[in-house]
Design a protein around this motif. Structure first.
Motif, mmCIF file in Angstrom:
data_model
loop_
_atom_site.group_PDB
_atom_site.id
_atom_site.type_symbol
_atom_site.label_atom_id
_atom_site.label_comp_id
_atom_site.label_asym_id
_atom_site.label_seq_id
_atom_site.Cartn_x
_atom_site.Cartn_y
_atom_site.Cartn_z
ATOM 1 N N LEU A 115 0.789 -1.244 0.000
ATOM 2 C CA LEU A 115 0.000 0.000 0.000
ATOM 3 C C LEU A 115 0.826 1.304 0.000
ATOM 4 C CD1 LEU A 115 -2.698 1.640 0.357
ATOM 5 C CD2 LEU A 115 -2.491 1.198 2.803
ATOM 6 N N PRO A 116 1.841 1.457 0.887
ATOM 7 C CA PRO A 116 2.556 2.748 0.929
ATOM 8 C C PRO A 116 3.251 3.129 -0.386
ATOM 9 C CG PRO A 116 3.016 1.482 2.893
ATOM 10 C CD PRO A 116 2.288 0.571 1.966
ATOM 11 N N VAL A 117 3.529 2.132 -1.244
ATOM 12 C CA VAL A 117 4.157 2.434 -2.530
ATOM 13 C C VAL A 117 3.324 3.472 -3.291
ATOM 14 C CG1 VAL A 117 4.766 1.458 -4.794
ATOM 15 C CG2 VAL A 117 5.273 0.187 -2.716
ATOM 16 N N LEU A 118 1.993 3.403 -3.081
ATOM 17 C CA LEU A 118 1.098 4.245 -3.869
ATOM 18 C C LEU A 118 0.814 5.585 -3.210
ATOM 19 C CD1 LEU A 118 -1.230 1.275 -4.516
ATOM 20 C CD2 LEU A 118 0.383 2.257 -6.141
ATOM 21 N N VAL A 119 1.253 5.731 -1.963
ATOM 22 C CA VAL A 119 0.974 6.967 -1.243
ATOM 23 C C VAL A 119 2.058 7.979 -1.588
ATOM 24 C CG1 VAL A 119 0.802 7.978 1.057
ATOM 25 C CG2 VAL A 119 -0.157 5.720 0.613
ATOM 26 N N SER A 120 1.649 9.224 -1.762
ATOM 27 C CA SER A 120 2.634 10.255 -2.071
ATOM 28 C C SER A 120 3.659 10.346 -0.946
ATOM 29 C CB SER A 120 1.924 11.589 -2.224
ATOM 30 O OG SER A 120 2.830 12.633 -1.995
#
Lengths: 297, 273
Positions: A115-120
């Motif tokens: 998930l965090p890969v996609l968070v700015s």
């Protein structure tokens, strides 16, 4: 009439050249021209705003390597690049090996870790700032609970650098995880079965089947992580903004500072060229490793 | 022996998952507590959920305007990235001549140029074109940034489509533009999904170029709005965090529904070659 000529024009194979012209125009205008323009500017003392600029030959480049801040920033950039890359491969590989086994609920684990890969990274940086703040920081609550003094994580250079590496690693380890998982799933089951029949131990199978078969995934993952680390910008901007002094900047953030805060556009351009060349050299070397192995195999 | 390793591995995975959830949890508790609540960020609020931080973020941080700006920039850029990328990829996949080889190498070179390395000339150019603080300027930069990956993804895909289909259409008198429009583009849906997701996430999350290109508060995109609201509100982190959480919602929602495509897109994009 126009319709006819258009039809006949697009019937010729040479008309295909027309298809890539829009894309090429964009690359020329917004990548190639700025690159060459930047090269030109790097030989001047331009301030970025006024009309006056003088040719100073290699002055900016020689100054760069005399600038103690730049040396520090260059070292940081390499720490970000290599530090994150090493940790991401380690974590990514462990996660992939575990998630490749028959673990119940592994799809959920995989989805959350990715998930965090996609968070700015800007938003990620703010969230971690809430953890690392001196007063009220969630991490210091634990530190105090364990009976220690609060730690000023972000106001000392070394701990700040460490956290930048850790946060970037944690945020993007999902990329290496997925690449290694894909790599593992491409290894035919029969290889391991055959090795088992021949009496190979788990470690031998890992060493002689799994690792060599993962080679392409290694190179891809290392390339992505290394370039990502060397280009690091967003997290630093939010978390420390390069402070204390200039000690936690990367080349990318330092380019912005020398250009906009110090009005040294020529100097910033020279730094830009160095960043570009650094990334180009690393990419070419890694690409070469990939090709070499393919020829060997 | 093997069991022990697997157990250790599972513990590692569980810890990794908790570590990934932790910042979201801490951000949530911070955002739903008033400034005056000095309890630990690990604690949930005791007097119910406090939503004023979100109101402040929307009113003073102009987060909804920023969302709209991000949506415009992302959608327009992604449409062009798909269209121009697939258009350029078609001849590169089908022609085996010097021009197509040269262009392929040129595009690989373009991919190696980090955005910040050309900051000075690019910003100077955008200033001269009056494109700073316009959608037009940032969209051009975003398209240029995402096109190389899009071209390679489309090129690899087209190379895998049997050419006989096109040859048959040629015999029937179709020209190349018609072949692209009627045969190639329609069968590229799977790869278009990857391009949309990869380029879309990247553009939505962009900060480094937007930070320098969009400085006026009504043109800011979500990342720049959240970033500047955060740096101005050091004393009111609850509101800044609320802004950050609003900014992350669209991506998380998209991810929940399209999880497989996000991962597949990343793998496809990584092995562009």
């Amino acid at each position: 009439m126009t319709k006819d000529s258009k039809t006949s024009f697009f019937s010729k194979q040479s008309s295909l050249h027309l298809f890539y012209i829009p894309a090429m125009l964009l690359f020329i205008c917004f990548t190639l021209v700025p690159l060459i323009w930047g090269l030109g500017l790097s030989f001047t003392d331009w301030d970025g705003y006024t009309a006056g600029k003088h040719f100073v030959a290699f002055q900016n480049y020689t100054d760069l390597f005399k600038d103690q801040y730049f040396i520090e920033v260059l070292t940081n950039t390499l720490i970000f690049g290599f530090g994150c890359t090493i940790l991401q491969q380690l974590f990514g590989l462990i996660l992939a090996l575990v998630l490749d086994s028959k673990l119940p609920g592994k799809a959920v684990f995989r989805a959350i870790i990715y998930l965090p890969v996609l968070v700015s990274p800007v938003i990620m940086g703010i969230m971690y700032y809430l953890m690392l703040q001196y007063n009220y920081g969630a991490l210091n609550d634990i530190v105090v609970l364990l009976g220690h003094e609060k730690v000023a994580w972000l106001s000392a250079k070394n701990t700040a650098l460490m956290w930048i590496v850790i946060i970037n690693t944690i945020q993007f380890m999902g990329i290496s995880m997925i690449l290694y998982l894909t790599g593992l799933q491409r290894i035919p089951k029969t290889y391991h079965e055959a090795a088992s029949i021949d009496g190979a131990s788990s470690f031998q199978k890992f060493r002689h089947i799994t690792l060599p078969m993962l080679y392409p995934a290694f190179v891809t993952s290392i390339t992505i992580n290394l370039i990502g680390g060397l280009k690091l910008f967003d997290i630093i901007k939010v978390l420390t903004n390069g402070k204390p002094a200039y000690s936690t900047n990367s080349i990318s953030t330092y380019i912005g500072i020398t250009y906009q805060n110090q009005q040294r556009a020529g100097y910033a351009s020279a730094m830009g060229l160095i960043l570009f060349m650094m990334i180009m050299v690393f990419t070419l070397v890694l690409n070469g490793l990939m090709k070499k192995k393919e020829v060997d195999a | 022996m093997k069991k022990t390793w697997l157990t250790l591995g599972i513990i590692f995975v569980v810890i990794a998952m908790l570590v990934q959830l932790m910042p979201f949890y801490i951000a949530t508790t911070t955002a739903i507590k008033p400034k005056t609540d000095l309890s630990s960020r690990w604690d949930m609020p005791e007097d119910g959920i406090y939503l004023e931080n979100f109101e402040v973020a929307i009113e003073r941080g102009k987060i909804l305007t920023a969302m709209k700006n991000s949506a415009v920039v992302t959608v327009v850029s992604v449409v062009f990235v798909c269209f121009l990328g697939s258009l350029a990829a078609y001849p590169l996949a089908r022609m085996k001549n010097f021009a197509s080889k040269f262009i392929t190498i040129f595009i690989l070179g373009v991919m190696m140029v980090p955005p910040l390395s050309t900051l000075v000339p690019l910003l100077t150019m955008m200033n001269k074109l009056n494109a700073v603080n316009t959608y037009f300027g940032i969209i051009l930069i975003m398209i240029t940034g995402q096109l190389p990956l899009s071209i390679f993804l489309y090129k690899n895909f087209i190379a895998g489509i049997p050419i006989s289909l096109e040859e048959a259409a040629r015999i029937d008198g179709a020209n190349y533009l018609q072949i692209y429009k009627n045969i190639i583009f329609p069968i590229m849906k799977p790869v278009t999904a990857s391009v949309v997701i990869l380029a879309g996430t990247f553009i939505w999350n962009d900060y480094q170029m937007s930070l320098y290109m969009l400085t006026s508060s009504d043109k800011r995109t979500i990342t720049t709005a959240v970033g500047s609201f955060f740096s101005q509100n050091g004393s009111n982190l609850g509101a800044a965090t609320a802004a950050a959480l609003i900014g992350v919602v669209p991506i998380v929602v998209a991810y929940i529904f399209l999880q497989k495509y996000f991962m597949k897109g990343m793998v496809d994009g990584a092995v562009k070659g």
